[in-house]
Each structure stands twice: as C-alpha cells, then as structure tokens.
Design a protein around this motif. Structure first.
Motif, PDB file in Angstrom:
ATOM      1  N   LEU A   1       0.822  -1.213   0.000  1.00  0.00           N
ATOM      2  CA  LEU A   1       0.000   0.000   0.000  1.00  0.00           C
ATOM      3  C   LEU A   1       0.857   1.265   0.000  1.00  0.00           C
ATOM      4  O   LEU A   1       0.485   2.274  -0.611  1.00  0.00           O
ATOM      5  CB  LEU A   1      -0.936   0.008   1.204  1.00  0.00           C
ATOM      6  CG  LEU A   1      -2.037  -1.054   1.224  1.00  0.00           C
ATOM      7  CD1 LEU A   1      -2.853  -0.937   2.507  1.00  0.00           C
ATOM      8  CD2 LEU A   1      -2.936  -0.927  -0.001  1.00  0.00           C
ATOM      9  N   LEU A   2       1.999   1.193   0.676  1.00  0.00           N
ATOM     10  CA  LEU A   2       2.891   2.347   0.725  1.00  0.00           C
ATOM     11  C   LEU A   2       3.381   2.701  -0.669  1.00  0.00           C
ATOM     12  O   LEU A   2       3.369   3.871  -1.070  1.00  0.00           O
ATOM     13  CB  LEU A   2       4.073   2.050   1.648  1.00  0.00           C
ATOM     14  CG  LEU A   2       5.177   3.107   1.716  1.00  0.00           C
ATOM     15  CD1 LEU A   2       4.640   4.398   2.316  1.00  0.00           C
ATOM     16  CD2 LEU A   2       6.355   2.592   2.533  1.00  0.00           C
ATOM     17  N   PHE A   3       3.802   1.688  -1.423  1.00  0.00           N
ATOM     18  CA  PHE A   3       4.374   1.961  -2.739  1.00  0.00           C
ATOM     19  C   PHE A   3       3.307   2.232  -3.800  1.00  0.00           C
ATOM     20  O   PHE A   3       3.600   2.810  -4.842  1.00  0.00           O
ATOM     21  CB  PHE A   3       5.298   0.815  -3.140  1.00  0.00           C
ATOM     22  CG  PHE A   3       6.622   0.874  -2.425  1.00  0.00           C
ATOM     23  CD1 PHE A   3       7.687   1.558  -2.968  1.00  0.00           C
ATOM     24  CD2 PHE A   3       6.786   0.293  -1.179  1.00  0.00           C
ATOM     25  CE1 PHE A   3       8.895   1.651  -2.300  1.00  0.00           C
ATOM     26  CE2 PHE A   3       7.986   0.374  -0.495  1.00  0.00           C
ATOM     27  CZ  PHE A   3       9.040   1.061  -1.061  1.00  0.00           C
ATOM     28  N   ARG A   4       2.091   1.820  -3.532  1.00  0.00           N
ATOM     29  CA  ARG A   4       0.998   2.174  -4.440  1.00  0.00           C
ATOM     30  C   ARG A   4       0.435   3.558  -4.131  1.00  0.00           C
ATOM     31  O   ARG A   4      -0.380   4.082  -4.886  1.00  0.00           O
ATOM     32  CB  ARG A   4      -0.136   1.157  -4.329  1.00  0.00           C
ATOM     33  CG  ARG A   4       0.174  -0.204  -4.909  1.00  0.00           C
ATOM     34  CD  ARG A   4      -1.046  -1.112  -4.820  1.00  0.00           C
ATOM     35  NE  ARG A   4      -0.729  -2.471  -5.189  1.00  0.00           N
ATOM     36  CZ  ARG A   4      -0.710  -2.920  -6.435  1.00  0.00           C
ATOM     37  NH1 ARG A   4      -0.970  -2.095  -7.430  1.00  0.00           N
ATOM     38  NH2 ARG A   4      -0.409  -4.170  -6.694  1.00  0.00           N
ATOM     39  N   GLY A   5       0.826   4.132  -2.991  1.00  0.00           N
ATOM     40  CA  GLY A   5       0.268   5.410  -2.575  1.00  0.00           C
ATOM     41  C   GLY A   5      -1.176   5.290  -2.136  1.00  0.00           C
ATOM     42  O   GLY A   5      -1.968   6.216  -2.323  1.00  0.00           O
ATOM     43  N   GLU A   6      -1.526   4.148  -1.530  1.00  0.00           N
ATOM     44  CA  GLU A   6      -2.916   3.888  -1.155  1.00  0.00           C
ATOM     45  C   GLU A   6      -3.075   3.644   0.343  1.00  0.00           C
ATOM     46  O   GLU A   6      -3.952   2.900   0.781  1.00  0.00           O
ATOM     47  CB  GLU A   6      -3.435   2.676  -1.933  1.00  0.00           C
ATOM     48  CG  GLU A   6      -3.439   2.881  -3.443  1.00  0.00           C
ATOM     49  CD  GLU A   6      -3.860   1.642  -4.217  1.00  0.00           C
ATOM     50  OE1 GLU A   6      -4.128   0.603  -3.570  1.00  0.00           O
ATOM     51  OE2 GLU A   6      -3.915   1.706  -5.453  1.00  0.00           O
TER      52      GLU A   6
END
Length: 406
Positions: A72-77
């Motif tokens: 989720l961190l790297f998806r910006g979610e």
C-alpha cells in the motif's frame, strides 16, 4: 486478476545473503579491506573499507520483513490516518529457508506458479559503492561473492529454475574481462552491472567509455544480457549538495527531498550513457535489462535523446530512440502504467518482476497481472509475453528452447 494457464518467469527475485557471502572465498590479504562482519556481543554490523555500512542495517536478516507488506505504501494507497510505519511486518529468518536455500526456493516456485526466476542480490547491491576507493579490494570482493553465489545457488543448473546473476565490476577493465570469462565458464545466463558511473583511479568513467568495450563485446558474443538492478549508485552525493545525507541508510525516516532528487536518476543516466556513448552502435547485439528501477525514466529519456539527436546530429550515426527500443528491456514497478510502457517501447520489451520476497514487492508474484490492463487493451498473448516469453527471449539460447513447450 486472471489465473495464468502457464508458468511465469519472474526477472526480479532475491535471496538474502548469509554472513559469509563475501568472506567465505575472500583472500587473506583483503580481509581487512573488503567486507567484514563484526559482532560486538549485541549486534552484527557490516564494515566495508574500514567503515560501518548501513546499506543493510542488519546484515543477519533476522528478523526479516514479510514479503509485500509495504504494498500500500508503494501504491500510494495508505488509508487516511494510518501510520506508514505500522505497515512493516517482520518474521524470523529461520522460518523461511527458501530465502537462503536453493532447494527450498524451488519448492516455493512450484507453489507460486513460477517456472524460472532471475535471482538477484540484496546486501551485495551496496558493496561496490562502499569499496569504490579501493579498486583491488572491489575486484577481489566481487570475485569472492561470485564464487559463493555459484556454490550456493548456481549461476544456472540443468533445470533452469533459478538464473543467478553474478556481479561484474568495471572498475578494473582488465579484471572485468577476467570476471566475465569466469562467469561464462560457470554457465552464467545473465550478469549484473551496477547502474552508476564506473570508479576509476583518477576519475570516474562512463559505461560507454571504450575501455569497457571488451566486456560488452564478450557478452554480446555470448548472448548473455546485462542487468541493471537498483543499487547504491553513489547518487546520494547529490543529496549532500542540498544539505542531505551522503551515505545510504536502508531504513528509518528520510528527508522526502532525497527521493525527489534521486528517484530513478541513476538508471536514466546509466541507459543514457550506454546509448549516447555509442555502446549499442559498437555492439548492436548487446542486450540490457533495467530491473527494479521502474519505468517512468523511459519517457524523460526518450524526450532527451530526441533533443540531443536534433541538436547534435553529427554525433549519432543511428537513431538513439530506436536503440533504446531494440536493445533495452524494462521491468516496470507493479504500480506503473504497463500499458503506456508497452505502447512506448513495444510489448516485446516489457518484463515481469515481483521483487519477492522484499517488503516493497508483491506477496504473491503473479498478482502482477492485476496491474496489466486486460483484453482488449492487453490481449492474452501480450500478457503472456510480459509474464513469460519476453524474459525467455532476453536470456535466449537453450533456456528458451527447453522452456518453449512448457
């Protein structure tokens, strides 16, 4: 996500190096100059070139981060109000022999529906930068590492399940040729070169410096591609110009400006140096792959290559953008726009990489297909190219032939 009716080929898998990966075969005269693992009774630290190195703060990898927990961190979610640090989950290394044992890893590949993986380093991605001021120690350390890698994982074995990529340092041009010959003699199907300026005795060099032509020529002749994987490329020197830290630290809070300044700058400059300094003109059969560097640098690079060719047409004997499309394969991040990348460089040059078992990768590698727009925008055939066929084409020869019917 569509369940694949074939086994995929993942170009971005990782092992976690044991403490003796660099020391098991290191000659005695370099033991104080290369990589040392020192324990003060409380913790183990890596010392390189006489300095404690924080590229991997805990080189024992115990505890180790869970695969995909930072998705989720790297998806910006990240949901509103959730502390990003809370996403970090860890496990005991002893619970996961597949991180350091080839046979155990093959068992996991069967479960993950992966036929072949390109096996890449973790800790080793920070060693060349740390030793760049001592070229003999760099070359000795890299060779010692490659001996360990072939011993524990094998550059390639008859089942072709794991393609382990030895590292080639160009710091000593003659030594680099020797290391290439060693790797080829042991059956290497791919090699890794750090995406960075090449350290030199007097000054750094471009990857396109003719001093390195014997390496590129031999790899092109052998049909063995070069992988440029995300590493410590020394670009934190740019951060230092803006008041930031000049050395890499794997974890902990960072100044967001660091990421904005650096991002994918190293791989952009690396591929630019290969094209602008005529590596592919002199060695048109050389193939390279960018792995775990994302894909958004491609669009900026194309724009700049076009401008350079327009303003200095006397320098380019071939279209630099076409060389990018012909000689370079790209493994995008799973959160990237894969459709846009395929439309820009051709679907035949797009690779699937999961970064497993790293925390920023995918917990289940083949869920990468969830991020590929499906038919009619992305056909079953094109999805198969990304998930399997393009990687086999990249490494070529007998691996692709033996895998064709699977």
């Amino acid at each position: 996500m569509t369940k694949l009716d074939y086994m995929a080929v993942d170009v971005d898998n990782h092992y976690y190096e044991p403490l003796d990966a660099f020391t098991r075969h290191l000659p005695k005269e370099f033991r104080q100059r290369g990589v040392q693992m020192l324990n003060d009774g409380k913790r183990t630290q890596a010392v390189m070139g006489g300095k404690v190195n924080q590229f991997v703060p805990n080189p024992t990898f115990d505890p180790i981060i869970e695969p995909g927990c930072l998705d989720l961190l790297f998806r910006g979610e990240i949901p509103e109000g959730v502390d990003p640090a809370s996403l970090m989950k860890v496990d005991r290394l002893s619970e996961h022999p597949e991180y350091q044992n080839r046979d155990a890893r093959v068992t996991v590949l069967d479960r993950q529906n992966l036929e072949t993986v390109f096996m890449l380093p973790t800790f080793a991605c920070g060693v060349e930068e740390a030793l760049k001021h001592d070229i003999p120690a760099t070359m000795a350390s890299i060779h010692a590492f490659n001996l360990w890698l072939d011993e524990d994982w094998g550059f390639d074995r008859p089942d072709h399940r794991i393609i382990s990529a030895p590292i080639i340092s160009l710091a000593d041009p003659a030594g680099a040729v020797e290391e290439v010959e060693f790797a080829l003699s042991r059956g290497a199907k791919m090699v890794l070169v750090r995406p960075a300026p090449v350290p030199g005795v007097n000054r750094p060099r471009s990857l396109g410096d003719p001093l390195h032509d014997p390496v590129w020529a031999r790899l092109a002749e052998a049909g063995v591609p070069v992988g440029f994987h995300l590493s410590d490329s020394g670009y934190l020197a740019i951060n230092a110009l803006w008041g930031g830290k000049a050395t890499f630290e794997g974890f902990g809070k960072k100044d967001p400006l660091d990421q904005i300044l650096l991002d994918d700058r190293a791989i952009h400059d690396t591929i630019a140096s290969m094209i602008v300094h005529q590596v592919f003109t002199r060695h048109p059969k050389l193939r390279v792959a960018s792995i775990e560097n994302g894909s958004y640098f491609v669009y900026r690079l194309i724009k700049r290559l076009k401008k350079a060719a327009n303003t200095a047409p006397y320098h380019f004997t071939e279209d630099p953008v076409e060389q990018l499309k012909n000689n370079v394969w790209i493994a995008p991040y799973y959160e990237d726009d894969v459709k846009l990348l395929a439309a820009t460089i051709g679907v035949d040059k797009v690779l699937f990489g999961s970064d497993w078992p790293h925390g920023e990768g995918l917990a289940d590698p083949t869920t990468f297909t969830a991020d590929i727009p499906q038919f009619p925008e992305f056909s079953h055939e094109d999805t198969r190219k990304v998930m399997r066929d393009n990687a086999l084409e990249l490494i070529g020869s007998n691996v692709a032939q033996e895998s064709a019917g699977r």
